[in-house]
Design an enzyme around this catalytic site. Sequence first.
Site, PDB file in Angstrom:
ATOM      1  NE  ARG A  97      -6.318   1.518  -1.913  1.00 48.88           N
ATOM      2  CZ  ARG A  97      -6.168   1.797  -3.224  1.00 48.88           C
ATOM      3  NH1 ARG A  97      -5.689   2.454  -3.785  1.00 48.88           N
ATOM      4  NH2 ARG A  97      -6.771   0.713  -4.134  1.00 48.88           N
TER       5      ARG A  97
ATOM      6  CD  GLU B   1      -8.848   8.390  -1.026  1.00 46.25           C
ATOM      7  OE1 GLU B   1      -9.574   7.896  -1.790  1.00 46.25           O
ATOM      8  OE2 GLU B   1      -8.034   8.226  -0.807  1.00 46.25           O
TER       9      GLU B   1
ATOM     10  CB  ALA C 192      -5.546   4.367 -12.057  1.00 44.20           C
TER      11      ALA C 192
ATOM     12  CG  HIS D 100      -8.134   7.002  -4.900  1.00 45.78           C
ATOM     13  ND1 HIS D 100      -8.468   6.392  -3.788  1.00 45.78           N
ATOM     14  CD2 HIS D 100      -7.503   6.466  -5.777  1.00 45.78           C
ATOM     15  CE1 HIS D 100      -7.922   5.330  -4.135  1.00 45.78           C
ATOM     16  NE2 HIS D 100      -7.180   5.336  -5.401  1.00 45.78           N
TER      17      HIS D 100
HETATM   18  P1  NAD Z   1       2.380  -4.287  -6.473  1.00 41.73           P
HETATM   19  O1  NAD Z   1       1.778  -5.273  -5.753  1.00 41.73           O
HETATM   20  O2  NAD Z   1       2.949  -4.609  -7.987  1.00 41.73           O
HETATM   21  O3  NAD Z   1       3.845  -3.826  -5.742  1.00 41.73           O
HETATM   22  C1  NAD Z   1       3.718  -3.426  -4.289  1.00 41.73           C
HETATM   23  C2  NAD Z   1       5.093  -3.825  -3.569  1.00 41.73           C
HETATM   24  O4  NAD Z   1       5.087  -3.213  -2.195  1.00 41.73           O
HETATM   25  C3  NAD Z   1       5.403  -4.986  -3.793  1.00 41.73           C
HETATM   26  O5  NAD Z   1       6.730  -5.455  -4.498  1.00 41.73           O
HETATM   27  C4  NAD Z   1       5.582  -5.621  -2.152  1.00 41.73           C
HETATM   28  O6  NAD Z   1       6.683  -6.243  -1.946  1.00 41.73           O
HETATM   29  C5  NAD Z   1       5.799  -4.175  -1.629  1.00 41.73           C
HETATM   30  N1  NAD Z   1       5.459  -4.125  -0.094  1.00 41.73           N
HETATM   31  C6  NAD Z   1       4.625  -4.559   0.735  1.00 41.73           C
HETATM   32  N2  NAD Z   1       4.741  -4.109   1.744  1.00 41.73           N
HETATM   33  C7  NAD Z   1       5.700  -3.644   1.817  1.00 41.73           C
HETATM   34  C8  NAD Z   1       6.471  -2.922   2.998  1.00 41.73           C
HETATM   35  N3  NAD Z   1       5.965  -2.886   4.238  1.00 41.73           N
HETATM   36  N4  NAD Z   1       7.585  -1.960   2.679  1.00 41.73           N
HETATM   37  C9  NAD Z   1       7.869  -2.105   1.444  1.00 41.73           C
HETATM   38  N5  NAD Z   1       7.332  -2.621   0.491  1.00 41.73           N
HETATM   39  C10 NAD Z   1       6.470  -3.399   0.521  1.00 41.73           C
HETATM   40  O7  NAD Z   1       1.485  -2.981  -6.622  1.00 41.73           O
HETATM   41  P2  NAD Z   1       1.413  -1.748  -7.658  1.00 41.73           P
HETATM   42  O8  NAD Z   1       0.728  -2.023  -8.762  1.00 41.73           O
HETATM   43  O9  NAD Z   1       3.002  -1.224  -7.586  1.00 41.73           O
HETATM   44  O10 NAD Z   1       0.613  -0.927  -6.644  1.00 41.73           O
HETATM   45  C11 NAD Z   1       1.143  -0.394  -5.289  1.00 41.73           C
HETATM   46  C12 NAD Z   1      -0.399   0.216  -4.567  1.00 41.73           C
HETATM   47  O11 NAD Z   1      -0.692   1.539  -5.533  1.00 41.73           O
HETATM   48  C13 NAD Z   1      -1.655  -0.816  -4.818  1.00 41.73           C
HETATM   49  O12 NAD Z   1      -1.530  -1.421  -3.737  1.00 41.73           O
HETATM   50  C14 NAD Z   1      -2.380   0.266  -4.681  1.00 41.73           C
HETATM   51  O13 NAD Z   1      -3.146   0.686  -3.190  1.00 41.73           O
HETATM   52  C15 NAD Z   1      -1.895   1.432  -5.237  1.00 41.73           C
HETATM   53  N6  NAD Z   1      -2.680   1.957  -6.393  1.00 41.73           N
HETATM   54  C16 NAD Z   1      -3.279   2.993  -6.354  1.00 41.73           C
HETATM   55  C17 NAD Z   1      -3.872   3.684  -7.557  1.00 41.73           C
HETATM   56  C18 NAD Z   1      -4.452   5.342  -7.733  1.00 41.73           C
HETATM   57  O14 NAD Z   1      -5.383   5.436  -8.485  1.00 41.73           O
HETATM   58  N7  NAD Z   1      -3.866   6.235  -6.725  1.00 41.73           N
HETATM   59  C19 NAD Z   1      -3.780   3.058  -8.744  1.00 41.73           C
HETATM   60  C20 NAD Z   1      -3.354   1.712  -8.508  1.00 41.73           C
HETATM   61  C21 NAD Z   1      -2.779   1.044  -7.495  1.00 41.73           C
END
Ligand code: NAD
Length: 329
Positions: free
Chosen positions: A234, A263, A285, A282
């Site tokens: 994000r 955005e 995905a 963005h």
């Molecule tokens: P996930 O929940 O599987 O993994 C997130 C990880 O971040 C977890 O293991 C958590 O413990 C860790 N985390 C939380 N706070 C933290 C911190 N302060 N420091 C270090 N680690 C921390 O999520 P995911 O499926 O891997 O996705 C990650 C992020 O990607 C989502 O939250 C979403 O915002 C973003 N995303 C973006 C798109 C896109 O189109 N660009 C698509 C999917 C997801």
Amino acid sequence: MNILLPQPVEVQAVQRLEEAGHRVVTAPDPSPEKVLPLMKDAQAVILRTGITMTREIIAAADDLMVISRTGGGFDNVDLEAASDNEVIVTSNLGVNSISVCEHVLAMMLSLAKQLPRLDHAVRNDNYSIRYQNLSRDLNGKTMGLLGFGRIGFEVATACKTVFKMTVLACDPYLPDEVKADYAKLVTFVDKERLCRDSDVISVHVPLTEQTHHALSTAEFEQMKSEVIVINTSRGPVIDEEALVYALQHKIIGGAGLDVQTREPPESESLLLKLDNVLLTPHSAALTNECVIRMATDAADRTIEVLSGKKPLNVANPEVLAGSRWQHLV
Ligand code: NAD
């Protein structure tokens, strides 16, 4: 029942909802002004990222049962308001991990191999740019992952197996026994070491109070001067002003940003003027295959709730304890 789509979703998902006997209503656009009046009769909302389900919007519904996110994050839903109104919020964890991972790899390769710059040179009669040896190999370099969840795991696996990279990860929330399971794939470190030792840093944390501006001036100053920073999580996880400064002053080497603080970015955004930045809208995905997976999975979660089944991936599980949901099996 009435299913509201603030933004259109793929036809395969609409078909699935209609075959289950539901009526699908699509808002003319995802602005709160257009969506709010349509909430009154909605039993379900299938939600992409174009609108935030605020307390006001959720409260406008007489009988809302479920908000089903097409993606994995649910930062555009006021979870507390959903729970206060006994609305189940579900999301599609993991459905887009491999598509986002491929986007990260594409950005990493494009920046390391300087593809936009070389392409531009060939088209502008500068073939001799080949002698400047601008590209870098990734083989044997270090990938640093801020956040080691579903997407972080996919990126780690690809970097380790394809490019024989060393993989570091910073994820203070993972229990030690989980970290031990991945000991052959990644070395878990603190954020300072991640910043100091990585050649590429890729961000995979949710946006929370703790992760807001997780990479800012102090972190950029710790990084190698040639580091590539990639953000597909994000926008506000990176302090964009500090990032622009670091890129302008060559404190870091380059950045690949699928997400931005605003955005789309404002037309005068300095990011648009930097040639060591790769920007995408963005869209990590939003592959042809993934949008169908996300929409049909979100439709399935919705159908589950409306037909009395407990859905997968409930973001506010406390709501299930309430009397409204005791019939779910
Ligand atoms: P996930 O929940 O599987 O993994 C997130 C990880 O971040 C977890 O293991 C958590 O413990 C860790 N985390 C939380 N706070 C933290 C911190 N302060 N420091 C270090 N680690 C921390 O999520 P995911 O499926 O891997 O996705 C990650 C992020 O990607 C989502 O939250 C979403 O915002 C973003 N995303 C973006 C798109 C896109 O189109 N660009 C698509 C999917 C997801």
